[in-house]
Design a protein around this motif. Structure first.
Motif, PDB file in Angstrom:
ATOM      1  N   ALA A   1       8.993  15.292   9.498  1.00 18.48           N
ATOM      2  CA  ALA A   1       8.195  14.995   8.790  1.00 18.48           C
ATOM      3  C   ALA A   1       8.389  14.506   7.684  1.00 18.48           C
ATOM      4  CB  ALA A   1       6.960  15.676   8.651  1.00 18.48           C
ATOM      5  N   LEU A   2       7.314  14.157   6.310  1.00 21.78           N
ATOM      6  CA  LEU A   2       7.068  12.897   5.213  1.00 21.78           C
ATOM      7  C   LEU A   2       5.780  13.935   3.934  1.00 21.78           C
ATOM      8  CD1 LEU A   2       8.426   9.635   5.380  1.00 21.78           C
ATOM      9  CD2 LEU A   2       9.981  11.519   4.878  1.00 21.78           C
ATOM     10  N   VAL A   3       6.454  14.677   3.031  1.00 20.14           N
ATOM     11  CA  VAL A   3       4.956  14.686   2.322  1.00 20.14           C
ATOM     12  C   VAL A   3       5.487  14.076   1.169  1.00 20.14           C
ATOM     13  CG1 VAL A   3       4.295  16.166   0.372  1.00 20.14           C
ATOM     14  CG2 VAL A   3       5.442  16.845   2.151  1.00 20.14           C
ATOM     15  N   SER A   4       3.859  12.297   1.013  1.00 18.97           N
ATOM     16  CA  SER A   4       3.854  11.747   0.540  1.00 18.97           C
ATOM     17  C   SER A   4       3.467  11.959  -0.880  1.00 18.97           C
ATOM     18  CB  SER A   4       3.257  10.501   1.057  1.00 18.97           C
ATOM     19  OG  SER A   4       2.638   9.321   0.525  1.00 18.97           O
ATOM     20  N   ILE A   5       3.792  11.884  -2.079  1.00 19.33           N
ATOM     21  CA  ILE A   5       3.447  11.964  -3.631  1.00 19.33           C
ATOM     22  C   ILE A   5       3.613  10.725  -3.928  1.00 19.33           C
ATOM     23  CG2 ILE A   5       3.972  13.012  -5.632  1.00 19.33           C
ATOM     24  CD1 ILE A   5       5.877  15.282  -3.611  1.00 19.33           C
ATOM     25  N   ARG A   6       2.023  10.104  -4.144  1.00 21.20           N
ATOM     26  CA  ARG A   6       1.671   8.164  -4.430  1.00 21.20           C
ATOM     27  C   ARG A   6       0.391   8.198  -5.475  1.00 21.20           C
ATOM     28  NH1 ARG A   6      -2.082   5.139  -3.306  1.00 21.20           N
ATOM     29  NH2 ARG A   6      -2.514   6.103  -1.031  1.00 21.20           N
ATOM     30  N   ASP A   7       1.413   7.713  -6.949  1.00 21.85           N
ATOM     31  CA  ASP A   7      -0.325   7.304  -7.139  1.00 21.85           C
ATOM     32  C   ASP A   7      -1.561   6.783  -7.049  1.00 21.85           C
ATOM     33  OD1 ASP A   7      -1.427   7.086 -10.150  1.00 21.85           O
ATOM     34  OD2 ASP A   7      -0.198   4.716  -9.905  1.00 21.85           O
ATOM     35  N   MET A   8      -2.484   7.311  -6.950  1.00 21.86           N
ATOM     36  CA  MET A   8      -3.570   6.133  -6.112  1.00 21.86           C
ATOM     37  C   MET A   8      -3.452   5.151  -7.158  1.00 21.86           C
ATOM     38  SD  MET A   8      -5.355   7.824  -4.013  1.00 21.86           S
ATOM     39  CE  MET A   8      -6.344   8.004  -3.645  1.00 21.86           C
ATOM     40  N   GLY A   9      -3.282   4.236  -7.833  1.00 23.74           N
ATOM     41  CA  GLY A   9      -2.978   2.825  -8.357  1.00 23.74           C
ATOM     42  C   GLY A   9      -1.881   2.455  -7.844  1.00 23.74           C
ATOM     43  N   THR A  10      -1.006   2.743  -6.644  1.00 24.33           N
ATOM     44  CA  THR A  10      -0.527   2.230  -6.756  1.00 24.33           C
ATOM     45  C   THR A  10       0.005   1.576  -4.858  1.00 24.33           C
ATOM     46  OG1 THR A  10       2.118   1.763  -6.400  1.00 24.33           O
ATOM     47  CG2 THR A  10       1.486   3.939  -5.823  1.00 24.33           C
ATOM     48  N   ASP A  11       0.629  -0.029  -4.134  1.00 24.78           N
ATOM     49  CA  ASP A  11      -0.150   0.276  -2.869  1.00 24.78           C
ATOM     50  C   ASP A  11       1.475  -0.455  -2.855  1.00 24.78           C
ATOM     51  OD1 ASP A  11      -2.184   0.085  -2.778  1.00 24.78           O
ATOM     52  OD2 ASP A  11      -2.310  -2.006  -3.410  1.00 24.78           O
ATOM     53  N   ASP A  12       2.958   0.082  -3.633  1.00 32.41           N
ATOM     54  CA  ASP A  12       4.045   0.805  -2.553  1.00 32.41           C
ATOM     55  C   ASP A  12       4.630   1.413  -2.064  1.00 32.41           C
ATOM     56  OD1 ASP A  12       4.597  -1.859  -4.123  1.00 32.41           O
ATOM     57  OD2 ASP A  12       4.553  -1.083  -6.137  1.00 32.41           O
ATOM     58  N   TYR A  13       5.330   1.599  -0.736  1.00 36.84           N
ATOM     59  CA  TYR A  13       5.686   2.554   0.143  1.00 36.84           C
ATOM     60  C   TYR A  13       7.842   1.857   0.080  1.00 36.84           C
ATOM     61  CZ  TYR A  13       0.685   3.014   0.117  1.00 36.84           C
ATOM     62  OH  TYR A  13      -0.381   2.879   1.111  1.00 36.84           O
ATOM     63  N   PRO A  14       8.103   3.592  -0.685  1.00 39.16           N
ATOM     64  CA  PRO A  14       9.357   3.657  -0.455  1.00 39.16           C
ATOM     65  C   PRO A  14      10.014   3.435   1.127  1.00 39.16           C
ATOM     66  CG  PRO A  14       8.625   5.519  -1.244  1.00 39.16           C
ATOM     67  CD  PRO A  14       7.701   5.465  -1.293  1.00 39.16           C
ATOM     68  N   THR A  15      11.386   3.290   1.411  1.00 40.26           N
ATOM     69  CA  THR A  15      10.933   2.368   3.023  1.00 40.26           C
ATOM     70  C   THR A  15      12.791   4.244   3.214  1.00 40.26           C
ATOM     71  OG1 THR A  15      10.632  -0.173   2.845  1.00 40.26           O
ATOM     72  CG2 THR A  15      12.498   1.359   4.549  1.00 40.26           C
ATOM     73  N   MET A  16      12.458   4.369   3.943  1.00 38.50           N
ATOM     74  CA  MET A  16      13.636   5.636   4.240  1.00 38.50           C
ATOM     75  C   MET A  16      14.767   4.685   4.842  1.00 38.50           C
ATOM     76  SD  MET A  16      12.906   8.183   3.937  1.00 38.50           S
ATOM     77  CE  MET A  16      13.580  10.319   5.076  1.00 38.50           C
ATOM     78  N   GLU A  17      15.789   4.384   5.020  1.00 36.45           N
ATOM     79  CA  GLU A  17      16.944   4.047   4.820  1.00 36.45           C
ATOM     80  C   GLU A  17      18.046   4.592   6.347  1.00 36.45           C
ATOM     81  OE1 GLU A  17      17.770   0.158   4.159  1.00 36.45           O
ATOM     82  OE2 GLU A  17      16.045   0.125   2.585  1.00 36.45           O
ATOM     83  N   THR A  18      17.562   5.628   6.383  1.00 36.98           N
ATOM     84  CA  THR A  18      18.580   5.827   7.799  1.00 36.98           C
ATOM     85  C   THR A  18      17.874   6.986   8.947  1.00 36.98           C
ATOM     86  OG1 THR A  18      19.716   7.358   6.297  1.00 36.98           O
ATOM     87  CG2 THR A  18      20.987   5.544   6.455  1.00 36.98           C
ATOM     88  N   GLY A  19      17.113   7.672   7.813  1.00 33.07           N
ATOM     89  CA  GLY A  19      15.931   8.974   8.392  1.00 33.07           C
ATOM     90  C   GLY A  19      16.504  10.354   8.055  1.00 33.07           C
ATOM     91  N   GLY A  20      17.962  10.167   6.929  1.00 36.51           N
ATOM     92  CA  GLY A  20      18.150  11.243   7.066  1.00 36.51           C
ATOM     93  C   GLY A  20      18.376  11.570   5.562  1.00 36.51           C
ATOM     94  N   GLU A  21      17.349  10.830   4.663  1.00 39.37           N
ATOM     95  CA  GLU A  21      17.456  10.995   3.380  1.00 39.37           C
ATOM     96  C   GLU A  21      16.476  12.124   3.069  1.00 39.37           C
ATOM     97  OE1 GLU A  21      17.114   8.311   4.789  1.00 39.37           O
ATOM     98  OE2 GLU A  21      17.231   6.797   3.577  1.00 39.37           O
ATOM     99  N   GLU A  22      16.526  12.863   2.065  1.00 39.65           N
ATOM    100  CA  GLU A  22      15.578  13.829   1.976  1.00 39.65           C
ATOM    101  C   GLU A  22      15.025  13.523   1.089  1.00 39.65           C
ATOM    102  OE1 GLU A  22      18.125  18.040   0.794  1.00 39.65           O
ATOM    103  OE2 GLU A  22      19.213  16.723  -0.722  1.00 39.65           O
ATOM    104  N   THR A  23      15.109  12.277   0.217  1.00 40.56           N
ATOM    105  CA  THR A  23      14.294  11.599  -0.596  1.00 40.56           C
ATOM    106  C   THR A  23      13.825  10.443  -0.967  1.00 40.56           C
ATOM    107  OG1 THR A  23      14.808  12.115  -2.645  1.00 40.56           O
ATOM    108  CG2 THR A  23      13.062  13.311  -1.867  1.00 40.56           C
ATOM    109  N   VAL A  24      13.011   9.444  -1.172  1.00 42.99           N
ATOM    110  CA  VAL A  24      13.481   8.010  -1.296  1.00 42.99           C
ATOM    111  C   VAL A  24      12.363   8.457  -2.235  1.00 42.99           C
ATOM    112  CG1 VAL A  24      14.632   7.872   0.841  1.00 42.99           C
ATOM    113  CG2 VAL A  24      12.294   7.529   0.345  1.00 42.99           C
ATOM    114  N   ALA A  25      12.827   7.211  -2.993  1.00 46.58           N
ATOM    115  CA  ALA A  25      11.477   7.231  -4.202  1.00 46.58           C
ATOM    116  C   ALA A  25      10.991   5.504  -4.924  1.00 46.58           C
ATOM    117  CB  ALA A  25      11.697   7.999  -5.190  1.00 46.58           C
ATOM    118  N   LEU A  26       9.879   4.930  -5.221  1.00 49.85           N
ATOM    119  CA  LEU A  26       9.881   4.064  -5.922  1.00 49.85           C
ATOM    120  C   LEU A  26       8.923   4.753  -7.555  1.00 49.85           C
ATOM    121  CD1 LEU A  26       8.327   1.425  -3.527  1.00 49.85           C
ATOM    122  CD2 LEU A  26      10.376   1.672  -4.586  1.00 49.85           C
TER     123      LEU A  26
END
Length: 133
Positions: free
Chosen positions: A3-28
């Motif tokens: 699963a994922l934990v999302s840490i997101r600024d409430m002022g953004t509508d940008d969502y990172p994309t998991m490319e392979t599903g095996g990444e530990e993190t993806v970030a914008l």
């Protein structure tokens, strides 16, 4: 797949994309996803702290900048109803370090905010722990 934990600024509508599903993190700049164990394996504990990573048996999976134009972070599992918000001392850029614990997939996530940045604003401690299920 976990699963994922999302840490997101409430002022953004940008969502990172998991490319392979095996990444530990993806970030914008204003949003970080952290891979964790699946919901069927149990809840994931999330801690918000300040200072250096001081927990045993964790490893850093992200270190960098987190932009918060709103000064409020949403912490949740994407699609989950269990959302928590953390009010930061100020909007702006924060240096954060995110560490995880648990094997083979993380069952804990700790978000560390830079001590000096937090102290510069003379604010109280960040909120302690929360559990996402």
């Amino acid at each position: 797949m976990g699963a994922l934990v999302s840490i997101r600024d409430m002022g953004t509508d940008d969502y990172p994309t998991m490319e392979t599903g095996g990444e530990e993190t993806v970030a914008l700049p204003g949003h970080v996803y952290v891979s964790t164990q699946s919901d069927s394996d149990g809840a994931v504990r999330v801690q918000v702290r300040r200072g250096e990573v001081d927990l045993r048996e964790v490893r850093t999976v992200y270190e960098g900048r987190l932009q918060s134009s709103s000064g409020v972070l949403s912490i949740t599992a994407p699609g989950a109803e269990d959302e928590r918000t953390i009010v930061l001392p100020r909007p702006g850029d924060w240096h954060v370090e995110i560490a995880v614990g648990g094997h083979p997939r993380p069952d804990s996530v700790a978000i560390f905010f830079d001590e000096e940045q937090w102290q510069d604003k003379g604010n109280a401690e960040p909120a302690g722990g929360l559990t996402l299920s």
